[in-house]
Design a protein around this motif. Structure first.
Motif, PDB file in Angstrom:
ATOM      1  N   GLY A 232      -7.453   0.053   2.514  1.00  0.00           N
ATOM      2  CA  GLY A 232      -8.437  -0.977   2.214  1.00  0.00           C
ATOM      3  C   GLY A 232      -8.649  -1.180   0.733  1.00  0.00           C
ATOM      4  O   GLY A 232      -8.614  -2.314   0.239  1.00  0.00           O
ATOM      5  N   PHE A 233      -8.847  -0.079  -0.016  1.00  0.00           N
ATOM      6  CA  PHE A 233      -9.083  -0.290  -1.450  1.00  0.00           C
ATOM      7  C   PHE A 233      -7.812  -0.663  -2.188  1.00  0.00           C
ATOM      8  O   PHE A 233      -7.855  -1.332  -3.222  1.00  0.00           O
ATOM      9  CB  PHE A 233      -9.821   0.889  -2.100  1.00  0.00           C
ATOM     10  N   GLU A 234      -6.637  -0.295  -1.642  1.00  0.00           N
ATOM     11  CA  GLU A 234      -5.398  -0.746  -2.264  1.00  0.00           C
ATOM     12  C   GLU A 234      -5.215  -2.250  -2.083  1.00  0.00           C
ATOM     13  O   GLU A 234      -4.713  -2.936  -2.974  1.00  0.00           O
ATOM     14  CB  GLU A 234      -4.212   0.039  -1.688  1.00  0.00           C
TER      15      GLU A 234
ATOM     16  N   GLU B  11      -8.760   0.249  12.238  1.00  0.00           N
ATOM     17  CA  GLU B  11      -7.416   0.406  12.780  1.00  0.00           C
ATOM     18  C   GLU B  11      -7.418   0.186  14.289  1.00  0.00           C
ATOM     19  O   GLU B  11      -6.531  -0.487  14.832  1.00  0.00           O
ATOM     20  CB  GLU B  11      -6.879   1.803  12.456  1.00  0.00           C
TER      21      GLU B  11
ATOM     22  N   ARG C 252       0.825  -1.202   0.000  1.00  0.00           N
ATOM     23  CA  ARG C 252       0.000   0.000   0.000  1.00  0.00           C
ATOM     24  C   ARG C 252       0.864   1.260   0.000  1.00  0.00           C
ATOM     25  O   ARG C 252       1.929   1.286   0.613  1.00  0.00           O
ATOM     26  CB  ARG C 252      -0.897   0.027   1.261  1.00  0.00           C
TER      27      ARG C 252
ATOM     28  N   ASP D  17      -6.356   2.628   6.759  1.00  0.00           N
ATOM     29  CA  ASP D  17      -7.506   3.498   6.536  1.00  0.00           C
ATOM     30  C   ASP D  17      -8.218   3.073   5.266  1.00  0.00           C
ATOM     31  O   ASP D  17      -7.963   1.990   4.724  1.00  0.00           O
ATOM     32  CB  ASP D  17      -7.067   4.969   6.472  1.00  0.00           C
ATOM     33  N   ALA D  18      -9.125   3.918   4.787  1.00  0.00           N
ATOM     34  CA  ALA D  18      -9.886   3.573   3.587  1.00  0.00           C
ATOM     35  C   ALA D  18      -8.971   3.366   2.386  1.00  0.00           C
ATOM     36  O   ALA D  18      -9.176   2.454   1.576  1.00  0.00           O
ATOM     37  CB  ALA D  18     -10.919   4.664   3.294  1.00  0.00           C
ATOM     38  N   GLN D  19      -7.940   4.194   2.247  1.00  0.00           N
ATOM     39  CA  GLN D  19      -7.019   4.028   1.126  1.00  0.00           C
ATOM     40  C   GLN D  19      -6.318   2.672   1.202  1.00  0.00           C
ATOM     41  O   GLN D  19      -6.204   1.961   0.199  1.00  0.00           O
ATOM     42  CB  GLN D  19      -5.970   5.151   1.111  1.00  0.00           C
TER      43      GLN D  19
ATOM     44  N   ASP E 147     -13.026   1.890  14.950  1.00  0.00           N
ATOM     45  CA  ASP E 147     -12.840   1.661  13.524  1.00  0.00           C
ATOM     46  C   ASP E 147     -11.875   0.499  13.311  1.00  0.00           C
ATOM     47  O   ASP E 147     -11.384  -0.105  14.283  1.00  0.00           O
ATOM     48  CB  ASP E 147     -12.357   2.927  12.808  1.00  0.00           C
TER      49      ASP E 147
ATOM     50  N   SER F 193      -0.685   3.923   1.158  1.00  0.00           N
ATOM     51  CA  SER F 193      -1.306   4.567   2.320  1.00  0.00           C
ATOM     52  C   SER F 193      -0.360   4.559   3.507  1.00  0.00           C
ATOM     53  O   SER F 193       0.445   3.642   3.687  1.00  0.00           O
ATOM     54  CB  SER F 193      -2.600   3.842   2.686  1.00  0.00           C
TER      55      SER F 193
ATOM     56  N   CYS G 244      -7.706  -9.509   5.684  1.00  0.00           N
ATOM     57  CA  CYS G 244      -7.927  -9.287   4.242  1.00  0.00           C
ATOM     58  C   CYS G 244      -7.569 -10.538   3.438  1.00  0.00           C
ATOM     59  O   CYS G 244      -8.276 -10.906   2.495  1.00  0.00           O
ATOM     60  CB  CYS G 244      -7.088  -8.115   3.753  1.00  0.00           C
TER      61      CYS G 244
END
Length: 467
Positions: A327-329, A434, A317, A323-325, A432, A319, A365
């Motif tokens: 996650g989508f990475e 993290e 990543r 965080d959200a970044q 959250d 990121s 993941c």
């Protein structure tokens, strides 16, 4: 059937492969090592100064002798953790050589220590979806000239799983073999089950430096699996186009394959690539761009054209935190997961930062990615035709024996992922991802019992690193 995601047609992949063969035959590979050039010349390569040129037949012979995808087992110090790539893939492995960690308590970035490396390995040892306990970071508090030796020593003391760690040169490989032999009771036992692998990185475009060549040769002599990677940067050390970049990287990997097999036919060779881009706006290297994900799929296809086991760093990543970044990475890493036997990951900030919380997050993941990669099995039980008739119109499948017998195998069981009703999540503190991952890894650290080898064996291993 395991699903696939291909970027090339059969004609396109053959065209790229043939271009790579042409590069090696007409331009060759620069290898400034007299020993390597001598071995290659004896094998049939055309040597011109520091350039070795390879005929397609020479490459074909090397492909023939290298272990195939369904033949390679990655041994662990404890047999329980052996990896049969034909049955277990895809598996998750940590990357190596990050230099910083996010402190568990202060949450500040700081240089990685040798203690951090050992603790991270013991955490990885406990994670179900991390199969290869790589040395995620290089300790910054040890003598610089012996960083790799300290990294190997710390890894061997702190995990029972298969290890991947870097080796600067052949001496580092020799030292790692000595350490591994101490851990298992002798070099003969180690040679029967070499429980680690090491990295070999080319120097794009079309070069393999002398120290790295010595690593590849020494590892091949000991039948230690080598992860051979070309990592060109599109527009910097390779053409800016994906097709041109992967063709060049494929050529570099095949040149290394010839050297490996010339040293020891049958030496385990794992095909990988760090082909990546430079963000032209900020001039930083990206390890998680869409193009990075695409190239992992492309390179896996080329590796499989040769029927070689592949490892792609598909879960890295850019990121800076979980965080959200991030996650989508990770989600984009599915591209590599569907094609590769081994997935590399567990690092943030363009491959240089480790967050202890991320180890638990990435493990979660990978559990999801493994479920997707497992695909769908079609048989009488899973089609459940008789059950559908039995339950009938407007019926309820929840109470059936079939559901009770099959749901654990069919449905992925979430651990960190939040799926409860809002009120329950709120009552537990509105944490959250993290925060949940950090809490979990702190529990693991509190329960940690320290290194996994006898104290006297640890001292013997440490002495090699310090010598």
């Amino acid at each position: 059937m395991r699903p696939k995601l291909n970027f090339f047609s059969e004609e396109e992949i053959e065209r790229i492969h043939n271009m790579s063969l042409d590069i090696l035959e007409s331009m060759g590979m620069k290898i400034p090592s007299e020993e390597a050039l001598g071995i290659l010349e004896e094998a049939g390569a055309d040597i011109d100064g520091e350039i070795a040129k390879f005929t397609p037949e020479l490459i074909e012979n090397a492909v023939e002798t290298a272990p195939k995808r369904d033949e390679l087992t990655l041994y662990a110090r404890d047999e329980e953790y052996d990896i049969n790539l034909s049955e277990d893939a895809p598996v998750l492995a940590g990357m190596t050589q990050a230099t910083n960690v996010i402190d568990v308590d202060t949450r500040e970035k700081r240089p990685a220590t040798n203690e951090d490396v050992g603790l991270m390995l013991r955490v990885l040892d406990q994670l179900d979806n991390v199969s290869i306990a790589s040395t995620l970071a290089t300790p910054q508090d040890v003598p610089e000239e012996r960083m790799d030796q300290y990294t190997w020593a710390t890894a061997i003391k702190n995990t029972k799983k298969h290890i991947t760690a870097p080796s600067f040169n052949d001496q580092c490989v020799k030292d790692a073999v000595k350490m591994g032999s101490i851990a298992v009771g002798g070099e003969d036992k180690f040679q029967e089950r070499p429980f680690f692998s090491t990295w070999v990185l080319t120097s794009p475009p079309l070069e393999l430096d002398a120290e790295t060549a010595s690593t590849l040769m020494e590892a091949s002599r000991h039948n230690i699996p080598t992860l051979v990677s070309s990592g060109p940067i599109l527009g910097v050390s390779a053409p800016v186009t994906i097709a041109g970049g992967v063709a060049q990287a494929h050529a570099e990997n095949m040149a290394c394959l010839v050297l490996s097999q010339a040293v020891n036919p049958g030496a385990p060779f794992i095909y990988t690539s760090f082909a990546r881009i430079m963000d032209m706006k900020v001039t930083n290297i990206s390890m998680a761009s869409p193009e990075f994900a695409i190239m992992k799929g492309c390179m896996a296809e080329l590796g499989h054209l040769l029927d070689l086991p592949t490892r792609m760093p598909s879960m890295l990543r850019d990121s800076k935190k979980v965080d959200a970044q991030a996650g989508f990475e990770v989600g984009m890493g599915l591209v590599g997961a569907l094609e590769s036997e081994i997935i590399g990951g567990l690092q943030l900030d363009m491959d240089i930062v480790i967050d202890f919380a991320d180890l638990v997050f990435s493990n979660e993941c990978m559990g999801q990615l493994k479920r997707i990669a497992r695909g769908v099995e079609v048989n009488d039980n899973n089609l459940a035709r008789e059950l559908i008739s039995e339950v009938g119109h407007g019926g309820d499948f929840l109470k059936t024996l079939h559901t009770a017998q099959n749901f654990k195998d069919e449905l992925w069981d979430a651990d960190l992922v939040e799926r409860r009703m809002w009120e329950y999540w709120e009552d537990d503190g509105c944490l959250d991802m993290e925060e949940r991952a950090l809490a979990r890894v702190k529990e693991m650290i509190e329960e940690d019992t320290g290194p996994l080898l006898d104290e006297e064996l640890q001292k013997e291993i440490d002495a090699i690193a310090k010598d």
